[in-house]
Motif scaffolding. Structure first.
Motif, PDB file in Angstrom:
ATOM      1  N   PHE A   1       0.819  -1.194   0.000  1.00 17.15           N
ATOM      2  CA  PHE A   1       0.000   0.000   0.000  1.00 17.15           C
ATOM      3  C   PHE A   1       0.861   1.256   0.000  1.00 17.15           C
ATOM      4  O   PHE A   1       0.442   2.304  -0.520  1.00 17.15           O
ATOM      5  N   GLY A   2       2.053   1.153   0.545  1.00 18.56           N
ATOM      6  CA  GLY A   2       2.940   2.318   0.626  1.00 18.56           C
ATOM      7  C   GLY A   2       3.154   2.968  -0.727  1.00 18.56           C
ATOM      8  O   GLY A   2       3.237   4.196  -0.848  1.00 18.56           O
ATOM      9  N   GLU A   3       3.195   2.116  -1.755  1.00 21.56           N
ATOM     10  CA  GLU A   3       3.472   2.648  -3.099  1.00 21.56           C
ATOM     11  C   GLU A   3       2.346   3.548  -3.604  1.00 21.56           C
ATOM     12  O   GLU A   3       2.594   4.494  -4.339  1.00 21.56           O
ATOM     13  N   THR A   4       1.128   3.216  -3.249  1.00 29.01           N
ATOM     14  CA  THR A   4       0.017   3.974  -3.821  1.00 29.01           C
ATOM     15  C   THR A   4      -0.589   4.996  -2.857  1.00 29.01           C
ATOM     16  O   THR A   4      -1.268   5.921  -3.285  1.00 29.01           O
ATOM     17  N   LEU A   5      -0.332   4.811  -1.561  1.00 31.64           N
ATOM     18  CA  LEU A   5      -0.918   5.714  -0.563  1.00 31.64           C
ATOM     19  C   LEU A   5      -0.560   7.168  -0.844  1.00 31.64           C
ATOM     20  O   LEU A   5      -1.427   8.049  -0.859  1.00 31.64           O
ATOM     21  N   GLU A   6       0.713   7.394  -1.120  1.00 28.40           N
ATOM     22  CA  GLU A   6       1.172   8.765  -1.306  1.00 28.40           C
ATOM     23  C   GLU A   6       0.530   9.404  -2.542  1.00 28.40           C
ATOM     24  O   GLU A   6       0.042  10.531  -2.482  1.00 28.40           O
ATOM     25  N   HIS A   7       0.475   8.653  -3.631  1.00 26.79           N
ATOM     26  CA  HIS A   7      -0.138   9.187  -4.864  1.00 26.79           C
ATOM     27  C   HIS A   7      -1.619   9.460  -4.655  1.00 26.79           C
ATOM     28  O   HIS A   7      -2.140  10.502  -5.054  1.00 26.79           O
ATOM     29  N   GLY A   8      -2.288   8.497  -4.032  1.00 30.44           N
ATOM     30  CA  GLY A   8      -3.723   8.654  -3.790  1.00 30.44           C
ATOM     31  C   GLY A   8      -3.999   9.848  -2.897  1.00 30.44           C
ATOM     32  O   GLY A   8      -4.923  10.632  -3.159  1.00 30.44           O
TER      33      GLY A   8
END
Ligand code: ATP
Ligand code: MG
Ligand code: MG
Ligand code: MG
Length: 471
Positions: A363-370
Motif C-alpha cells: 500500500f505504501g506505493e500507492t498511498l502517497e499518490h492517492g
C-alpha cells in the motif's frame, strides 16, 4: 489496578462461584459462516444455548477477544471519535446454561463491581427492559439501587447506538430482556444518563450487559418461555479498566498507553493525545489478532475487512508524517503488553509482523499518490467528494471507500456513495464484457490471486494458502 489483574480477578471471582474458566475462542467463528468475526463472549457457546451441544459444565466464564468491524456490529467508524469504542476489545463474561438466572446474575455482578473492584455504588446506574419487572424488582429491592438510578428502556429501534434492552440471537430463536450497568464518569464529561436524549455523550458509559435468555421466538413472532432460561453477560475489559484506573477514556488505560507510546515512537508524533495515535493503537490490536487467527489481507470477506483496518492505520501514520513502513513494528510492543495473556500471539508474532509488513509495502506505493489526488480535491473547497474520484482512489490506488470517507470526514466533507457504487458497477460490466472475470463472476481478479499465491510462497505457510484460496 492493571489490566492483567482486572482480567484475572474477574475470572477468579466467577471460578469461586462455580464457573469453569474457558479460554477465548479465535476471532474467526468455528461453525458460523454467517458471522464475520467473534464479537462477544457468547459466540463460542451459541450451540450450548441452543441446546445443540452439551458441555461438562453449566456455568462458564471467559475473557473473549472480540472484533466489531465490518458486519452487523461495526464500531470502526467510532474509533478515534468516542472514548469507549475499539475495533478489538476483550469481553469479560459469565454464562449460565440453564442453571442460575436473573437473581444470581445480578447479585454476582453487583458483588464483583462493588466489593471486589470496590466501585462506589452511587456512581453506578442500571437499565432494565421496560417490561422486565422481575429485573427491576431485584435491582431495587434485593440490591437496593435507588429508583432514580434504575432506568426502564424500550426497544429503541433506529437510534444510533441507543440502549436497546431486548436481545435476540436472530429473527427467531432464543431471546430476552437485558439489563445494563453504566458508570457515571462525572459532570466534567458531556452526556446524559442512559435513556435520556443526550445519552450519546461519554459521561455515562455502559460497562456491563447482562442478557437474560428467557424466550423462544417463532416465525410468527410469538414468544414462548424457555424451559431452562440462560444467562449471557459481557463487560468490556478496557471500559472497566478506565473506571478502575480513574481515567475517562479507554485510551488512557495502561495497556493502551503502552501502545500509544510505541506508535508515537514509530511515527515521530510528540502529541500523545493525538487521535491518530489512538487509531493506530486500536488497529494494531485488531490487525495482529486477526492474523493470529488466520485472516490474511485480501479483497473479499474477512480478508478485506482486515485490509481496510490496516490501510486506515497506515493512513493515520502517513498523516503524522510517517511515510515508511512502521505498523508491523508495533507487533513486538503488542506482544509485550498482551503476550502473557495471549500465548497464541507470542507464538506467531514474527509471522504476524511479516504479514503486516507485506501489506505495508504494497500500500505504501500507492498511498502517497492517492493522498495527493485526494488532498488536491479537498483543497479546492468541495463539500462532497464525487463518486468517480472515490472509485479511482479505490481502483487505482487501493483506497477502500471507508478510508477515503475517513479522510473526508476529518475535513467535514461527505462522499457520494451512490456515485461510487455506480462507477464500480460500470467497471464490473465492462470487465465482464471484456471477459476478464473468472468463471463464477466474483470480484476476484486473476491477477490478485496470482499475487497471493506468490505471497504464500513467501511466507511458506500452507494453512494461510488454504484460507486465502477458500476466500
Ligand atoms: P455501546 O452501546 O457502548 O456501543 P454495546 O451495547 O454495543 O455498547 P454490548 O453489545 O452490550 O455493547 O457488549 C457488551 C459490553 O462490551 C459493553 O457493555 C461494553 O462494555 C463492551 N463493548 C461493546 N462494544 C465495544 C467496543 N467497540 N469497544 C470496547 N468495548 C465494547
Ligand atoms: Mg455498540
Ligand atoms: Mg449499548
Ligand atoms: Mg449493550
Amino acid at each position: 489496578m492493571k489490566s492483567a489483574e482486572i482480567r484475572e480477578k474477574f475470572l477468579r471471582f466467577f471460578e469461586s462461584k462455580g464457573h469453569t474458566i474457558v479460554a477465548s475462542s479465535p476471532l474467526v467463528p468455528a461453525n458460523d459462516p454467517t458471522l464475520l468475526f467473534t464479537n462477544s463472549g457468547m459466540v463460542q457457546f451459541k450451540d450450548v444455548f441452543l441446546g445443540k451441544e452439551q458441555r461438562p459444565y453449566r456455568r462458564a466464564t471467559s475473557a473473549q477477544r472480540s472484533v466489531r468491524a465490518g458486519g452487523k456490529h461495526n464500531d470502526l467508524e467510532n474509533v478515534g471519535y468516542t472514548a469507549r469504542h475499539h475495533t478489538f476489545f476483550e469481553m469479560l463474561g459469565n454464562f449460565s446454561f440453564g442453571d442460575y438466572f436473573k437473581r444470581e446474575a445480578i447479585a454476582y455482578a453487583w458483588e464483583l463491581l462493588t466489593r471486589v473492584y470496590a466501585l462506589p455504588p452511587e456512581k453506578l446506574w442500571v437499565t432494565v427492559y421496560q417490561e422486565d419487572d422481575e429485573a427491576y424488582r431485584i435491582w431495587a429491592d434485593e440490591i437496593g439501587v435507588p429508583p432514580e438510578r434504575i432506568v426502564r428502556i424500550g426497544d429503541n429501534k433506529g437510534a444510533r447506538y441507543a440502549s436497546d434492552n431486548f436481545w435476540q440471537m436472530a429473527d427467531t430463536g432464543p431471546c430476552g430482556p437485558c439489563s445494563e450497568i453504566f458508570y457515571d464518569h462525572g459532570p466534567a464529561v458531556a452526556g446524559g444518563p442512559p435513556g435520556s436524549p443526550d445519552e450519546d455523550g461519554d459521561r455515562y458509559i455502559e460497562i456491563w450487559n447482562l442478557v437474560f435468555m428467557q424466550f423462544d421466538r417463532d416465525e410468527a413472532g410469538v414468544l414462548t418461555p424457555l424451559p431452562h432460561p440462560c444467562v449471557d453477560t459481557g463487560m468490556g475489559m478496557e471500559r472497566l479498566a478506565a473506571v478502575l484506573q480513574h481515567v475517562h477514556s479507554n485510551y488512557e488505560i495502561d495497556l493502551f498507553q503502552d501502545l500509544i507510546r510505541a506508535a508515537a515512537r514509530e511515527t515521530g508524533c510528540a502529541d500523545l493525545a493525538s487521535p491518530s495515535l489512538r487509531v493506530i493503537a486500536d488497529h494494531i490490536r485488531a490487525c495482529a489478532f486477526l492474523v493470529v487467527d488466520g485472516v490474511i489481507p485480501g479483497n473479499e470477506g474477512r480478508g478485506y475487512v482486515l485490509r481496510r483496518i490496516i490501510r486506515r492505520a497506515l493512513r493515520h501514520g502517513y498523516k503524522l508524517g510517517q511515510k515508511k513502513p512502521f505498523f508491523h513494528r508495533l507487533v513486538a510492543d503488542l506482544d509485550a503488553t498482551m503476550g502473557d495473556a495471549y500465548p497464541e500471539l507470542r507464538a506467531v508474532r514474527a509471522r504476524v509482523a511479516d504479514v503486516l509488513a507485506h501489506e505495508e509495502e504494497r500500500f505504501g506505493e500507492t498511498l502517497e499518490h492517492g493522498m495527493a489526488i485526494l488532498e488536491a480535491d479537498l483543497a479546492s473547497g468541495i463539500r462532497t467528494l464525487d463518486g468517480e474520484t472515490a472509485f479511482k482512489l479505490y481502483d487505482t490506488f487501493g483506497f477502500p471507500l471507508d478510508l477515503t470517507a475517513d479522510v473526508c470526514r476529518e475535513r467535514g466533507v461527505s462522499v457520494d456513495d451512490a456515485g461510487f457504487e455506480a462507477a464500480m458497477q460500470r467497471q464490473r460490466e465492462q470487465a465482464r464484457a471484456a471477459g476478464k472475470f473468472k468463471a463464477g463472476g466474483t470480484l476476484a481478479y486473476e491477477g490478485v490471486r496470482t499475487e497471493f499465491i506468490g505471497y504464500d510462497a513467501l511466507s511458506g505457510d500452507a494453512r494461510v494458502a488454504a484460507l486465502y484460496v477458500g476466500g
